[in-house]
Design a protein around this motif. Structure first.
Motif, PDB file in Angstrom:
ATOM      1  N   HIS A   1       0.845  -1.196   0.000  1.00 33.75           N
ATOM      2  CA  HIS A   1       0.000   0.000   0.000  1.00 33.75           C
ATOM      3  C   HIS A   1       0.879   1.244   0.000  1.00 33.75           C
TER       4      HIS A   1
ATOM      5  N   HIS B   1       4.685   0.189   0.218  1.00 35.59           N
ATOM      6  CA  HIS B   1       5.397  -0.500   1.289  1.00 35.59           C
ATOM      7  C   HIS B   1       4.479  -1.498   1.977  1.00 35.59           C
TER       8      HIS B   1
ATOM      9  N   ARG C   1       6.373   7.220  14.176  1.00 31.80           N
ATOM     10  CA  ARG C   1       6.220   7.744  12.815  1.00 31.80           C
ATOM     11  C   ARG C   1       5.916   9.238  12.822  1.00 31.80           C
TER      12      ARG C   1
HETATM   13 MN    MN Z   1       1.747   2.477   5.639  1.00 34.49          MN
END
Ligand code: MN
Ligand code: OGA
Length: 271
Positions: A96, A246, A261
């Motif tokens: 995705h 990824h 993240r």
């Molecule tokens: Mn992702």
């Protein structure tokens, strides 16, 4: 210290060696963005930085999105006790890119390894610019004008193939989005736009469109376009979310694997 760039495969993925001061100062930010666009993924090893430094480095590269997580840091974990949206994040085990349903998909994401799983949990990236570039010319032509409908409900089928009516209805509340199959970027470069949210090709039969999407995903994710990152704690990795897909390789949900993240806001619309 300036930058030392080590390409990890011919088409995707580079390690950049530098120091924290250089990254924090932003003096090499334009160069790093350029390398990122060319290589799809870059990572830094052994920096030993904290959350605030991660966000500060991100801010030299683009506009951070503060709406997710706290202080610019969002916790990626498949453990519900750590992240309430763990079920949704299970979709990250399938190819995705992030934000396919948003008008401006994220430019990039920075992921820092806090804790790893003893097994699995590597992250794979494929370069969707390279995958497009290597298509035969007649295929490029035949894909040129196709549009694909993306939906959150479609990607949930990977995670939960037997959704109840109530679950499906919940996922279908998020509006679907029509995207070009070939993304022509402002730079003029083109990339293939696929991923787990890709449901069907407009104007094609279900069989034909599913077959095309599967064939193109096979193509884009073949070894020559893929870099697999074997994480070490502390690694700071950045992916160009507009020119790659990824996925995380499976790992136990209770392994404690934790990534921090930070995302960079999209700079070009996906129309
Ligand atoms: Mn992702
Ligand atoms: C993400 C994602 C993969 C990973 O953060 O968007 O897909 O390896 N992460 O955790």
């Amino acid at each position: 210290m300036t930058l030392q760039v080590i390409d990890l495969t011919p088409r995707v993925g580079s390690e950049i060696r530098t120091d924290v001061e250089t990254l924090m100062s932003g003096s090499e930010a334009a160069t790093i963005r350029n390398i990122l666009e060319q290589r799809g993924v870059v990572f830094f090893r052994g920096l030993d930085i904290d959350d605030a430094q991660q966000v500060a480095i991100a801010e030299t590269l683009g506009n951070t999105v503060a709406s997710e997580g706290e202080g610019g840091i969002y916790k990626i974990s498949l453990d519900k006790a750590v992240n309430q949206r763990a079920d949704y994040l299970k979709g990250s085990l399938f190819w995705h890119f992030d934000g396919s349903l948003q008008p401006y998909p994220n430019l990039a994401a920075l992921l820092r390894a806090i804790k790893l799983s003893e097994t699995g949990g590597q992250t794979e990236f494929c370069n969707t610019y390279a995958a497009y570039d290597d298509l035969p010319d007649d295929e490029k032509k035949s894909l040129e004008r196709l549009r694909v409908v993306h939906s959150a409900a479609r990607s949930q089928f990977y995670v939960n193939p037997e959704m109840s009516y109530a679950e499906l209805e919940m996922w279908q509340r998020a509006p679907s989005k029509s995207c070009p199959l070939v993304w022509t970027h402002q730079s003029g470069r083109k990339s293939l736009l696929l991923g787990a949210t890709a449901d069907y090709v407009e104007g094609m039969s279900v069989e034909e469109s599913r077959a095309l999407l599967a064939r193109l995903r096979d193509w884009a994710t073949q070894p020559r376009f893929v870099y697999r990152h074997e994480w070490q704690v502390g690694d700071l990795l950045v992916w160009d979310n507009t020119g790659t897909m990824h996925r995380a390789l499976p790992y136990p949900l209770d392994s404690g694997r934790l990534m921090h993240r930070t995302i960079l806001a999209g700079e070009e619309p996906l129309l």
